[in-house]
Design a protein around this motif. Structure first.
Motif, short mmCIF file in Angstrom:
data_model
loop_
_atom_site.label_atom_id
_atom_site.label_comp_id
_atom_site.label_asym_id
_atom_site.label_seq_id
_atom_site.Cartn_x
_atom_site.Cartn_y
_atom_site.Cartn_z
N MET A 219 -3.62 2.62 -4.40
CA MET A 219 -3.60 1.17 -4.36
C MET A 219 -3.32 0.73 -2.91
O MET A 219 -2.47 1.30 -2.25
CB MET A 219 -2.53 0.64 -5.31
N ALA A 220 -4.00 -0.28 -2.46
CA ALA A 220 -3.83 -0.77 -1.09
C ALA A 220 -2.50 -1.48 -0.94
O ALA A 220 -2.02 -2.15 -1.86
CB ALA A 220 -4.97 -1.71 -0.73
N GLU A 221 -1.91 -1.31 0.21
CA GLU A 221 -0.65 -1.98 0.50
C GLU A 221 -0.91 -3.45 0.86
O GLU A 221 -1.86 -3.76 1.58
CB GLU A 221 0.06 -1.29 1.67
N HIS A 222 -0.06 -4.31 0.37
CA HIS A 222 -0.18 -5.73 0.68
C HIS A 222 0.64 -6.03 1.93
O HIS A 222 1.79 -5.65 2.03
CB HIS A 222 0.32 -6.59 -0.47
N VAL A 223 0.02 -6.72 2.87
CA VAL A 223 0.71 -7.14 4.07
C VAL A 223 1.03 -8.62 3.93
O VAL A 223 0.14 -9.44 3.70
CB VAL A 223 -0.15 -6.89 5.33
N HIS A 224 2.32 -8.96 4.03
CA HIS A 224 2.77 -10.33 3.84
C HIS A 224 2.06 -11.28 4.82
O HIS A 224 1.99 -11.00 6.01
CB HIS A 224 4.29 -10.42 4.05
#
Length: 44
Positions: free
Chosen positions: A1-6
């Motif tokens: 799963m791709a990491e979410h960048v704030h």
């Protein structure tokens, strides 16, 4: 799963929907108040 960048999410659609909701709410309140004032003046 791709990491979410704030801070990278596109929020244009949400902002447009919220602005529409606020506008409809504002005009609904204005209309309701106008009807109540009219009823108070007429004496219904």
């Amino acid at each position: 799963m791709a990491e979410h960048v704030h801070g990278t999410m596109e929020t244009g659609a949400q902002e447009k929907t919220y602005a529409g909701f606020v506008a409809v709410t504002k005009w609904s309140v204005i209309f309701i108040l106008a009807v109540l004032v009219f009823l108070a003046i007429v004496g219904a």
